[in-house]
Design a protein around this motif. Structure first.
Motif, short mmCIF file in Angstrom:
data_model
loop_
_atom_site.label_atom_id
_atom_site.label_comp_id
_atom_site.label_asym_id
_atom_site.label_seq_id
_atom_site.Cartn_x
_atom_site.Cartn_y
_atom_site.Cartn_z
N GLN A 1 89.25 51.46 -33.44
CA GLN A 1 87.94 51.11 -33.71
C GLN A 1 87.22 50.67 -35.19
O GLN A 1 86.99 49.91 -35.68
N ALA A 2 88.00 51.74 -36.04
CA ALA A 2 87.20 51.88 -36.93
C ALA A 2 87.92 50.44 -38.38
O ALA A 2 86.65 50.28 -38.98
N LEU A 3 89.40 50.98 -38.02
CA LEU A 3 89.73 49.31 -38.87
C LEU A 3 89.00 48.44 -38.48
O LEU A 3 89.50 47.02 -39.44
N VAL A 4 89.43 47.98 -37.40
CA VAL A 4 88.75 46.59 -36.74
C VAL A 4 87.31 46.48 -36.88
O VAL A 4 87.32 45.00 -37.79
N GLU A 5 86.93 47.84 -37.41
CA GLU A 5 85.64 46.56 -37.44
C GLU A 5 84.82 46.54 -39.04
O GLU A 5 84.50 45.43 -39.42
N LYS A 6 85.70 47.60 -39.85
CA LYS A 6 85.77 47.43 -41.04
C LYS A 6 86.53 46.63 -41.88
O LYS A 6 86.25 46.56 -42.98
N GLU A 7 87.49 46.77 -41.40
CA GLU A 7 88.70 45.58 -42.19
C GLU A 7 88.85 44.58 -41.39
O GLU A 7 89.18 43.52 -42.42
N VAL A 8 89.30 44.07 -40.44
CA VAL A 8 89.66 43.30 -39.34
C VAL A 8 88.78 42.12 -39.80
O VAL A 8 88.29 40.62 -39.21
N LEU A 9 87.65 42.20 -38.35
CA LEU A 9 86.53 41.66 -38.41
C LEU A 9 85.74 41.09 -39.57
O LEU A 9 85.64 39.45 -39.71
N PRO A 10 85.49 41.53 -40.73
CA PRO A 10 85.03 41.04 -41.79
C PRO A 10 86.30 39.82 -41.92
O PRO A 10 85.96 38.89 -42.77
N ARG A 11 87.46 40.16 -42.17
CA ARG A 11 88.18 39.41 -42.72
C ARG A 11 88.58 38.03 -42.10
O ARG A 11 88.83 36.45 -42.49
N LEU A 12 88.51 38.01 -40.66
CA LEU A 12 88.49 37.36 -39.77
C LEU A 12 87.27 36.48 -39.86
O LEU A 12 87.21 35.08 -39.66
N GLY A 13 86.13 36.76 -39.81
CA GLY A 13 84.75 36.07 -40.67
C GLY A 13 84.72 34.87 -41.65
O GLY A 13 84.59 34.06 -41.53
N ALA A 14 85.41 36.15 -42.83
CA ALA A 14 85.89 35.10 -43.78
C ALA A 14 86.12 33.64 -43.53
O ALA A 14 86.38 32.88 -44.19
N MET A 15 87.52 34.17 -42.65
CA MET A 15 88.98 32.96 -42.27
C MET A 15 88.29 31.77 -41.23
O MET A 15 88.79 30.77 -42.03
N LEU A 16 87.08 32.82 -40.70
CA LEU A 16 86.18 31.54 -39.90
C LEU A 16 85.55 30.54 -40.78
O LEU A 16 85.09 29.48 -40.31
#
Lengths: 415, 415
Positions: B157-172
């Motif tokens: 959760q820590a890594l998905v929240e802080k690292e993965v979701l923002p990168r996915l958001g930027a890709m979107l």
């Protein structure tokens, strides 16, 4: 034999619900000695469904497909199964008749979308659903057998238990050189997995037919013993011999086996002795009473409990004296002892069980940090006993561990 | 953009644990307006892992891969990722240094198997793990980006929240014509999904920018509003307008929004008014107290409660008179009323809340079948109120519904 799982439904992909069916199926399959090789989850999308069905059937010998058999427009499973197999959808007369009868019993008309549920891929074997409207069907694709069941957990479990698992068992039994497998789970408390492992390793060395596994179901640790042998008798004998040695080694760390739950084990002991129990709880806020009373028929031995968040209630209901609260604080060995004795006295129960602790996230003291829990037990003989524990984790976890520890204190006393 | 999930680990395929990470991720992703297209779960097996990685990367634009990054022999994810991408594993100097520092802080030696965790596929971007030892890494394979994170929920959760979701958001956001999406969840009680739907349909017709969804989180029904617009401001404005109309239409069926929990909403209202609460419970056995006290700081307003399984305790703690028990039975409107008034009196709380009912599976009477629950509320003004409900389902479900109904009775009174 390779077994796969294919779950369908948008609700499994948007976070709406967790797939609880698959872990249940996997546990039952593990008891046949088999693991699922892969699970795939796809949404209600024709292209996705058809390609997933083709892929799993090309890889696996058997596939459990669930969901998408309902009456609405987004229920696409039967149609896509037909598409993947390259056969038409046909109406099954028996299934249609069962649907008509089901609706007639409810004085409802069979609407066209409900009647859709009787349409299955040509060549499929249809199995009527004893607890719902959508029938299950079984379809061969190449060398693979696909079992299609509804996703509603009640219907899923009924059909998987009664129809799918026996067929999978028969398929497994037909495999050349297939060994019979039997599983026993021993459930323990108060012992770490690494310590459990250290004690079991020397025993396992003497039992080559047994595979040993562990599962942490906090605060419990479960020891899984899997016997493999050419015959059922040999497997059962091997399992019994290993179990006996493990039980002798682990003593009262083991509170039960297989489906046993701590609250029910405790309840059975109380009922056997015709004894009663009452509880006084601080930081668990009612959880201890709730877990004890979750067992059917708990009113035979559970009189009730006091949730004492205020000093006034600690005094009134659990007979804690004001000096003890003043001198030791509500979270203390002395107050746990007085709560156990007090609740026993005010309720007239055979046993009084108490919990006082810091569940966090705030509070705690220099002496007792967050996670400190005192469990007290007062009974017909001797002075009340108190056990102090320190549990890690968040509020919810500390409360769960505390309730478990209190029940286990009484269980060990009743052995 | 196609997003997939790949979970690894034998424990997800033998029924040992359910995958709770994926539903969490899906919920967060849904808030970005995206659905996962497919989830795949494979065990700790090289061949299976490599082919699954190749398949998902051939289909998807982004994949979240979890599990198998630990230090033990069955942690194969990094090795298989390298195999799938056709690159060697290399040691990442920064990751190794972070591991050394982490172990040094604990006065532990870095063993070779722990040092393995610093080995990643060549060309991967490494992100250090703030809450565990295994680093996360990001690897491109063809046109697909794979995010590899540990499976331990806290680290995941820590890594998905802080690292993965923002990168996915930027890709979107980089997608041409991409609309901004905002989500609001309104949480309701005491209204069926079909009735909720019927009331919301006319409102939805006036708000074309909003997509409406429902989620049953029994006993609550949640209304999901998803706004799509070219700019954040427009999305927020559209959402606010729709929310306002829904709230006006639904009145006090709505108890909160987004992350609100009923017990916390109730607690906040009590704290605001500097009022206190005590409870008396029958069939829920402590659940009501437990849920109320699950909120951090509940001791500010929650004085405690009585779990009254025996008539003696009903009389002693909840002041129920013996004639009422004799005449109406413990599960009755009159006893619910007396319990609420009695617990208020014995504890001195502003509000007394009570539950008495038949949770089953046995008991029940010709008048009141299993599932019948009376909730009583006594307060500073007027006579105590009682609400009668009939809940379907098993013991556990009836108890959950009963505790929820009792809290909701007080919530509506405190509006």
């Amino acid at each position: 034999m390779r077994i796969e799982v294919l779950c369908t439904g948008d609700e499994l992909l948007n976070g709406t619900i967790a797939d609880t069916n698959s872990p249940w199926f996997m546990t039952r399959l593990f008891e046949l000695g088999e693991l699922v090789a892969r699970t795939t989850v796809v949404g209600d999308d024709r292209g996705e469904l058809i390609s997933a069905m083709r892929e799993v059937s090309a890889r696996a010998d058997a596939v459990l497909v669930s969901g998408g058999l309902g009456p609405t427009a987004d229920d696409l499973t039967a149609e896509c199964a037909a598409g993947a197999a390259g056969v038409p959808l046909v109406e099954d007369a028996r299934a249609l008749e069962a649907l008509r009868a089901r609706f007639a019993r409810r004085n409802m008309e069979l609407t066209p979308n409900n009647a859709r549920q009787a349409r299955v891929p040509q060549g499929a074997e249809v199995v009527l659903n004893p607890v719902g409207s959508a029938p299950m069907f079984i379809l061969g694709m190449g060398r693979c057998t696909l079992f299609f069941v509804p996703g509603v957990p009640r219907e899923y479990q009924a059909l998987v238990e009664k129809e799918v698992l026996p067929r999978l068992g028969a398929m497994l039994d037909r495999q050349p050189g297939r060994l019979v497998r039997k599983v026993r789970v021993l459930k323990t408390t108060r012992i770490w997995e690494s310590h459990l492992d250290a004690r079991v390793i020397p025993i396992a060395a003497k039992h080559p037919r047994i595979r040993v596994g562990y599962r942490t179901h906090a605060p419990e640790n479960h020891l899984k013993l899997l016997a493999e042998a050419p015959t059922r008798e040999e497997a059962e004998r091997a399992l019994a011999a290993m179990e006996e040695e493990c039980r002798a080694e682990l003593g009262d760390f083991v509170f039960g086996a297989d489906g046993d739950e701590l609250a029910a084990v405790l309840g059975a002991r109380l009922r056997e002795r015709r004894q009663t129990l009452a509880v006084a709880e601080g930081c668990t806020g009612g959880l201890l009473g709730q877990v004890i009373s979750s067992v059917t028929g708990a009113s035979d031995y559970f009189l009730g409990g006091a949730v004492t968040y205020s000093d006034a209630l600690r005094q009134a209901w659990a007979k804690v004296n004001p000096e003890a609260l003043e001198r030791h604080g509500a979270v203390s060995e002395e107050v746990a002892r007085q709560m156990a004795a007090g609740i026993r006295e005010t309720t007239g129960a055979t046993w009084g069980l108490s919990i006082t602790g810091y569940a966090g996230p705030s509070a705690g003291t220099p002496r007792d940090e967050i996670g400190t829990v005192y469990c007290g037990l007062a009974g017909p003989e001797g002075a009340p006993a108190v056990e102090k524990s320190l549990f890690a984790g968040d509020r919810d976890r500390i409360r769960r561990f505390a309730a478990h520890a209190a029940m286990d204190l009484l269980r060990r006393t009743l052995r």
